[in-house]
Design a protein around this motif. Structure first.
Motif, mmCIF file in Angstrom:
data_model
loop_
_atom_site.group_PDB
_atom_site.id
_atom_site.type_symbol
_atom_site.label_atom_id
_atom_site.label_comp_id
_atom_site.label_asym_id
_atom_site.label_seq_id
_atom_site.Cartn_x
_atom_site.Cartn_y
_atom_site.Cartn_z
ATOM 1 N N LEU A 89 0.826 -1.211 0.000
ATOM 2 C CA LEU A 89 0.000 0.000 0.000
ATOM 3 C C LEU A 89 0.862 1.264 0.000
ATOM 4 O O LEU A 89 0.378 2.352 0.282
ATOM 5 C CB LEU A 89 -0.954 -0.011 1.197
ATOM 6 N N TYR A 90 2.185 1.123 -0.341
ATOM 7 C CA TYR A 90 3.059 2.297 -0.423
ATOM 8 C C TYR A 90 3.010 2.872 -1.835
ATOM 9 O O TYR A 90 4.027 2.941 -2.538
ATOM 10 C CB TYR A 90 4.486 1.923 -0.008
ATOM 11 N N GLY A 91 1.792 3.245 -2.242
ATOM 12 C CA GLY A 91 1.589 3.816 -3.573
ATOM 13 C C GLY A 91 1.685 5.333 -3.543
ATOM 14 O O GLY A 91 2.158 5.914 -2.557
ATOM 15 N N TRP A 92 1.256 5.977 -4.602
ATOM 16 C CA TRP A 92 1.319 7.442 -4.788
ATOM 17 C C TRP A 92 2.770 7.932 -4.649
ATOM 18 O O TRP A 92 3.009 9.082 -4.283
ATOM 19 C CB TRP A 92 0.447 8.197 -3.775
ATOM 20 N N ARG A 93 3.765 7.076 -4.835
ATOM 21 C CA ARG A 93 5.183 7.481 -4.743
ATOM 22 C C ARG A 93 5.997 6.571 -5.669
ATOM 23 O O ARG A 93 5.574 5.453 -5.977
ATOM 24 C CB ARG A 93 5.666 7.404 -3.295
ATOM 25 N N GLU A 94 7.174 7.071 -6.033
ATOM 26 C CA GLU A 94 7.983 6.316 -6.995
ATOM 27 C C GLU A 94 8.780 5.196 -6.339
ATOM 28 O O GLU A 94 9.011 4.156 -6.944
ATOM 29 C CB GLU A 94 8.920 7.279 -7.740
ATOM 30 N N ALA A 95 9.248 5.445 -5.108
ATOM 31 C CA ALA A 95 10.091 4.443 -4.437
ATOM 32 C C ALA A 95 9.931 4.594 -2.928
ATOM 33 O O ALA A 95 9.452 5.630 -2.448
ATOM 34 C CB ALA A 95 11.545 4.638 -4.831
ATOM 35 N N TYR A 96 10.314 3.568 -2.203
ATOM 36 C CA TYR A 96 10.220 3.638 -0.736
ATOM 37 C C TYR A 96 11.188 2.653 -0.107
ATOM 38 O O TYR A 96 11.583 1.657 -0.729
ATOM 39 C CB TYR A 96 8.791 3.340 -0.247
ATOM 40 N N THR A 97 11.570 2.935 1.138
ATOM 41 C CA THR A 97 12.262 1.959 1.978
ATOM 42 C C THR A 97 11.361 1.728 3.179
ATOM 43 O O THR A 97 10.951 2.699 3.838
ATOM 44 C CB THR A 97 13.626 2.504 2.447
ATOM 45 N N GLN A 98 10.987 0.488 3.405
ATOM 46 C CA GLN A 98 10.068 0.176 4.509
ATOM 47 C C GLN A 98 10.442 -1.160 5.129
ATOM 48 O O GLN A 98 11.022 -2.031 4.454
ATOM 49 C CB GLN A 98 8.619 0.082 4.013
ATOM 50 N N THR A 99 10.061 -1.312 6.389
ATOM 51 C CA THR A 99 10.207 -2.588 7.066
ATOM 52 C C THR A 99 9.186 -3.562 6.481
ATOM 53 O O THR A 99 8.020 -3.190 6.283
ATOM 54 C CB THR A 99 9.930 -2.414 8.578
ATOM 55 N N VAL A 100 9.620 -4.769 6.190
ATOM 56 C CA VAL A 100 8.691 -5.764 5.653
ATOM 57 C C VAL A 100 7.733 -6.178 6.764
ATOM 58 O O VAL A 100 8.154 -6.564 7.855
ATOM 59 C CB VAL A 100 9.452 -7.002 5.123
ATOM 60 N N GLU A 101 6.453 -6.026 6.458
ATOM 61 C CA GLU A 101 5.439 -6.324 7.469
ATOM 62 C C GLU A 101 4.208 -6.832 6.712
ATOM 63 O O GLU A 101 3.716 -6.146 5.810
ATOM 64 C CB GLU A 101 5.110 -5.012 8.206
ATOM 65 N N TYR A 102 3.780 -8.030 7.044
ATOM 66 C CA TYR A 102 2.622 -8.592 6.348
ATOM 67 C C TYR A 102 1.395 -8.249 7.186
ATOM 68 O O TYR A 102 1.023 -8.984 8.101
ATOM 69 C CB TYR A 102 2.774 -10.100 6.194
ATOM 70 N N SER A 103 0.769 -7.108 6.923
ATOM 71 C CA SER A 103 -0.393 -6.691 7.715
ATOM 72 C C SER A 103 -1.365 -5.963 6.797
ATOM 73 O O SER A 103 -0.979 -5.523 5.708
ATOM 74 C CB SER A 103 0.047 -5.756 8.844
#
Ligand SMILES: NC(=O)c1ccc[n+]([C@@H]2O[C@H](COP(=O)([O-])OP(=O)(O)OC[C@H]3O[C@@H](n4cnc5c(N)ncnc54)[C@H](OP(=O)(O)O)[C@@H]3O)[C@@H](O)[C@H]2O)c1
Length: 335
Positions: A89-103
């Motif tokens: 659900l990290y949309g509306w952006r070109e790239a991201y760094t996030q913690t992997v979380e299955y929720s």
């Protein structure tokens, strides 16, 4: 992309702002993803009101969330390597760094691009497709051979409903907003596609046109729009008919009090059943749905119709096309 203020009525370009930051280096348990496809969906309008409904509102000035499919650039997580595809659900952006979380908040999922095309995970093999499946089978209890009336029929959800019914031996009366959408629906096997904008101009209106198309009435109404279409559907449901109340997009930008159909009494007289639903509460059906969909897509019995827009700067115009109807099938932004 951030929301600058909560829109009144139809959103405008200056309700949104674009900001620039670089994704951080991933720490242990994190991945950096370059999004390739973004989804815009009608429910996002509900998150632009500042009010909590079944989902919290977007925070002003914060990057908005939304469906996205991307490729892992860097990984510090054992389940992911460079080149893997991931939806989130990290949309509306070109790239991201996030913690992997299955929720449900992140909706992160490693996807197999060979099972379905990556963008299909945002459409026919993702949330909108599952919505069609759940609404049709779990909520409306569709049985082979029944007649289903579908509004928003050329949209992401509606077009999947129409094609599932046809693949399962039923009859479909589809309501869509242009002749070209109706033509496409009929090319997909829909029995009768009605341009509801033209129908509204005729004497007797949409109700009469549906009645002429289907004198015995319909068993199920798959509700995506509300208003006049719900009124016409109530007039044309058979006794003990069922309504899967999926959405009412006709109201999402309304600035006046919405007027209910004048014929709700038909619910009583015809012993109709209406049930609303939110797809997030039915995620457990995704494996069954994808197993049913895969051969239907592979053999061409179901077609994934996608309208593409290119570039993050096209995300807001693409979102607005959901409400103007200037697109067919699933609206996807290609980055
Ligand atoms: N319950 C759930 O969990 C769930 C999940 C996903 C979606 N939904 C709902 O399902 C519905 C369809 O979603 P979708 O993703 O398929 O949408 P979509 O692909 O964006 O299709 C929306 C279509 O609705 C029609 N429309 C837009 N504004 C309208 C208006 N004012 N009056 C009449 N028609 C209008 C347009 O088609 P025409 O040109 O034919 O008018 C438009 O192309 C929406 O109501 C959405 O909120 C619910």
């Amino acid at each position: 992309m951030c929301l600058a203020r909560y829109p009144k009525g139809l959103p405008r370009a200056d309700d949104f702002t674009m900001t620039q930051t670089q994704p951080a280096e991933p720490k242990a348990g994190q991945i950096t993803v370059k999004n390739q496809f973004l989804s815009v969906d009608p429910y996002m309008r509900g998150r632009m009101t500042g009010i909590t409904t079944y989902a919290p509102p977007y925070e002003l000035g914060e990057p908005m969330s939304g469906g996205a499919a991307g490729i892992v650039l860097k990984s510090a997580h054992p389940d992911f390597k460079k080149g893997d595809w991931v939806t989130s659900l990290y949309g509306w952006r070109e790239a991201y760094t996030q913690t992997v979380e299955y929720s449900p908040v992140t909706a992160m999922e490693k996807i197999d691009p060979n099972a379905f095309a990556p963008e299909h995970y945002l459409g026919i093999a993702g949330m909108p497709g599952l919505t069609a499946y759940v609404g049709l089978y779990e909520i409306a209890g569709y049985q082979r051979g029944e007649t289903v009336l579908v509004s928003g029929a050329a949209g992401a959800v509606g077009s999947t409903v129409c094609q599932l019914v046809k693949a399962d031996g039923g009859k479909v009366i589809a309501l869509a907003g242009s002749d070209s959408k109706c033509k496409w629906l009929e090319s997909r096997g829909v029995d009768i596609a009605i341009n509801y904008k033209k129908a509204a101009q005729t004497s007797g209106g949409l109700s009469k046109i549906i009645k002429n198309a289907c004198p015995d009435g319909v068993h199920i109404y798959f509700e995506n729009v509300g208003g006049d279409m719900l009124e016409a559907a109530l007039n044309n449901l058979q006794p003990h008919g069922r309504i899967a109340a999926c959405g009412m997009i006709g109201q999402y930008n309304s600035t006046v009090q919405n007027i209910a159909p004048s014929n709700l009494i038909q619910i009583v007289g015809k012993s109709l059943k209406i049930q609303g639903f939110i797809v997030y509460n039915y995620q457990q059906f995704m494996p069954d749905y994808r197993a049913k969909l895969a051969p239907l897509l592979a053999t061409g019995q179901i077609e994934a119709n996608i309208t593409y827009a290119d570039g993050l700067d096209q995300a807001v115009p693409a979102f607005l096309r959901l409400f103007s109807g200037e697109k067919t099938g699933k609206m996807i932004i290609r980055l």
